[in-house]
Design an enzyme around this catalytic site. Structure first.
Site, PDB file in Angstrom:
ATOM      1  N   LEU A   1     124.687  13.966  96.238  1.00 29.65           N
ATOM      2  CA  LEU A   1     125.814  14.796  95.833  1.00 29.65           C
ATOM      3  C   LEU A   1     125.414  15.992  94.989  1.00 29.65           C
ATOM      4  O   LEU A   1     126.114  17.015  94.980  1.00 29.65           O
ATOM      5  CB  LEU A   1     126.857  13.923  95.121  1.00 29.65           C
ATOM      6  CG  LEU A   1     127.595  13.017  96.119  1.00 29.65           C
ATOM      7  CD1 LEU A   1     128.339  11.898  95.409  1.00 29.65           C
ATOM      8  CD2 LEU A   1     128.561  13.827  96.971  1.00 29.65           C
TER       9      LEU A   1
ATOM     10  N   PHE B   1     122.646   6.253  92.316  1.00 20.23           N
ATOM     11  CA  PHE B   1     121.901   6.787  93.466  1.00 20.23           C
ATOM     12  C   PHE B   1     122.653   7.897  94.183  1.00 20.23           C
ATOM     13  O   PHE B   1     122.062   8.713  94.878  1.00 20.23           O
ATOM     14  CB  PHE B   1     121.541   5.656  94.438  1.00 20.23           C
ATOM     15  CG  PHE B   1     122.652   5.219  95.344  1.00 20.23           C
ATOM     16  CD1 PHE B   1     122.755   5.715  96.641  1.00 20.23           C
ATOM     17  CD2 PHE B   1     123.595   4.290  94.920  1.00 20.23           C
ATOM     18  CE1 PHE B   1     123.771   5.303  97.484  1.00 20.23           C
ATOM     19  CE2 PHE B   1     124.611   3.873  95.763  1.00 20.23           C
ATOM     20  CZ  PHE B   1     124.702   4.376  97.044  1.00 20.23           C
ATOM     21  N   LYS B   2     123.970   7.953  93.990  1.00 17.82           N
ATOM     22  CA  LYS B   2     124.766   8.979  94.659  1.00 17.82           C
ATOM     23  C   LYS B   2     124.340  10.393  94.259  1.00 17.82           C
ATOM     24  O   LYS B   2     124.592  11.352  94.973  1.00 17.82           O
ATOM     25  CB  LYS B   2     126.254   8.796  94.350  1.00 17.82           C
ATOM     26  CG  LYS B   2     126.785   7.374  94.538  1.00 17.82           C
ATOM     27  CD  LYS B   2     126.867   6.971  95.973  1.00 17.82           C
ATOM     28  CE  LYS B   2     127.323   5.546  96.162  1.00 17.82           C
ATOM     29  NZ  LYS B   2     128.738   5.309  95.961  1.00 17.82           N
ATOM     30  N   ASP B   3     123.699  10.522  93.089  1.00 21.62           N
ATOM     31  CA  ASP B   3     123.265  11.853  92.638  1.00 21.62           C
ATOM     32  C   ASP B   3     122.268  12.495  93.602  1.00 21.62           C
ATOM     33  O   ASP B   3     122.210  13.721  93.714  1.00 21.62           O
ATOM     34  CB  ASP B   3     122.619  11.771  91.249  1.00 21.62           C
ATOM     35  CG  ASP B   3     123.636  11.555  90.141  1.00 21.62           C
ATOM     36  OD1 ASP B   3     124.737  12.112  90.227  1.00 21.62           O
ATOM     37  OD2 ASP B   3     123.320  10.823  89.184  1.00 21.62           O
TER      38      ASP B   3
ATOM     39  N   THR C   1     130.534   7.225  93.466  1.00 26.31           N
ATOM     40  CA  THR C   1     130.629   8.462  94.244  1.00 26.31           C
ATOM     41  C   THR C   1     131.448   9.510  93.511  1.00 26.31           C
ATOM     42  O   THR C   1     131.114  10.698  93.508  1.00 26.31           O
ATOM     43  CB  THR C   1     131.245   8.186  95.633  1.00 26.31           C
ATOM     44  OG1 THR C   1     130.318   7.450  96.418  1.00 26.31           O
ATOM     45  CG2 THR C   1     131.562   9.477  96.363  1.00 26.31           C
TER      46      THR C   1
END
Length: 466
Positions: free
Chosen positions: A116, A111-113, A144
């Site tokens: 970021l 989900f960090k995509d 992350t």
């Protein structure tokens, strides 16, 4: 829009400065001075638009006056065009009114995509405009780091240093970070845990003298406001797909650092009907112990099958505490100073106010494995261990079966083959085609002692213009 510190003493900043600053000078985290609010009619009008266009509608008020509308819209279209599913954040139904929102369709399968991939583009845009170079310093409990490296590796104006706890992330997670080649990419394996890594990052932001005044640090961790801002969007996306805003939604969020679920809290404050937010944790359950019993107390950090949540100091929780204390920075500072010495509680009425929206649960490794197996046997759908914790917590805490319950699917199961194996399933999750050769790629990382001075000396001697 101006941004203020949760500790009340740092000066208010604009979006560009908040993007580059990370921690405020008083040690607090930046939050917007005020939030945009959308009417039900306005939210309803967004049905059927693309994810990138929805992201523009929700996020533009946060950058308005700093980034021209056309530039921001183009940035968002580029960000979400690299996701592998046309819906960007597709929903999968598990049972009656029970869903998983797949947030792992980006390039690093987590989900960090969502944040970021955007953060890298924002940094390049702002740094090019300012003719400035920065050093990114971040800590990761697993996801992350790879998302930050992937999002920022093409940035011309940054060097990136990512700290991860040595031998405490999965092999897939480690290789996703350490096999990316680039002179501006540096992976540091710290002989400690994630909280040690996170502490080093905070100390370094607080005193950047080790850089000799030649550059400044920029944050990619969820202390960076832009991370939270981008995560608000998929709460609206899920709601609109399931009949919102004309019906309320409930969300279960696997969380260790509280950033992802804080984004859901903000979505509600911005007008999205949300009736329940479930904090789903593993054995490192400081958030569950606070939300269930009003006691905030650090215990010994434990290594689990869900390593991205092996966190005891939840940085973003400070942002919620700021709101619960009427945005009184002095009160927040005092509370957190006391929390560093021992257990603390907040006034009963403040805690009860939080409980109107939040529930919580802590799920151990055995129950995590049981959930992975049960869901696969019933649905032929494979959960990663973090999402499994979210599903179990959702089922344990659900208030109203008539309200859709959406668990955030935070990572692809292929990132955690050991947990899948321990669940007793014979199925092996395959990596997507673009990562098929991951285990054949050369790795590059440096192992350092659990010492902030060792880490700072390494950064000072390895950034591009050192």
């Amino acid at each position: 829009m101006r941004y203020i510190s949760t500790r009340g003493e740092a000066p208010a900043l604009g979006f560009e400065d908040v993007l580059l600053t990370g921690l405020a000078t008083d040690g607090g985290l930046y939050v917007p001075e005020s939030l945009p609010h959308f009417s039900l009619e306005e939210i309803r009008s967004w049905r059927g638009i693309s994810y990138a266009e929805l992201a523009y509608k929700i996020m533009y008020p946060f950058v308005e006056g700093v980034i021209p509308a056309d530039d921001f819209r183009k940035m968002l279209e580029e960000t979400y065009s690299v996701f592998s599913h046309q819906a960007v954040a597709p929903l999968v139904q598990l049972d009656t009114n029970e869903w998983v929102m797949e947030l792992f369709r980006g390039p690093t399968l987590a989900f960090k995509d969502f944040a970021l991939q955007l953060l890298g583009r924002l940094l390049d845009y702002v740094l090019a405009k300012r003719k400035q170079h920065v050093v990114i310093m971040g800590a990761t409990s697993g996801d992350t780091g790879s998302a930050a490296i992937e999002g920022c590796r093409r940035c011309e104006h940054v060097d990136i240093f990512i700290l991860h706890p040595h031998q405490r992330v999965s092999e897939v997670q480690r290789r996703q970070m350490t096999t990316v080649q680039g002179d501006n990419i540096h992976n540091i394996a710290v002989k400690g845990n994630f909280d040690d890594c996170q502490r080093m990052v905070k100390e370094s932001f607080g005193n950047q003298s080790f850089l000799g005044g030649k550059t400044q640090l920029a944050a990619v961790n969820s202390i960076n406001w832009a991370r939270i801002m981008a995560q608000i969007v998929y709460y609206f996306q899920a709601s609109l797909a399931l009949g919102g805003p004309d019906r309320s939604m409930a969300f279960s969020v696997p969380t260790g650092n509280f950033g992802d679920i804080f984004a859901g809290y903000l979505a509600k404050k911005m007008g999205l009907p949300i009736s329940q937010l479930v904090i789903a944790t593993n054995r490192n359950d400081i958030l569950h112990r606070f939300m269930s019993g009003n006691k905030y107390e650090q215990h010994q950090l434990e290594h689990t099958l869900s390593p991205s949540m092996d966190i005891m100091v939840s940085s973003n929780f400070e942002r919620l505490l700021f709101d619960l204390h009427g945005r009184d920075g002095v009160a927040v500072r005092t509370l957190l100073e006391n929390a560093a010495k021992g257990p603390v509680s907040i006034e009963e009425y403040r805690w009860k106010h939080a409980r109107k929206l939040f529930d919580s649960d802590a799920v151990d490794d055995q129950t995590t494995c049981d959930t992975i197996r049960e869901v696969y046997e019933r649905n032929e759908y494979l959960l990663d261990p973090h999402t499994a914790i979210g599903v179990r917590a959702a089922r344990n805490c659900r208030r109203d079966s008539a309200v859709p319950m959406i668990t955030l699917g935070t990572a692809h199961p292929a990132k955690f083959p050991d947990a899948i194996a321990e669940s007793g399933l014979s199925v092996k999750p395959d990596l997507p085609a673009h990562m098929a050769d991951l285990f054949e790629r050369d790795e590059r990382y440096t192992v350092l002692d659990n010492s902030v001075s060792d880490v700072q000396n390494f950064i000072a001697s390895h950034w591009k213009n050192a």
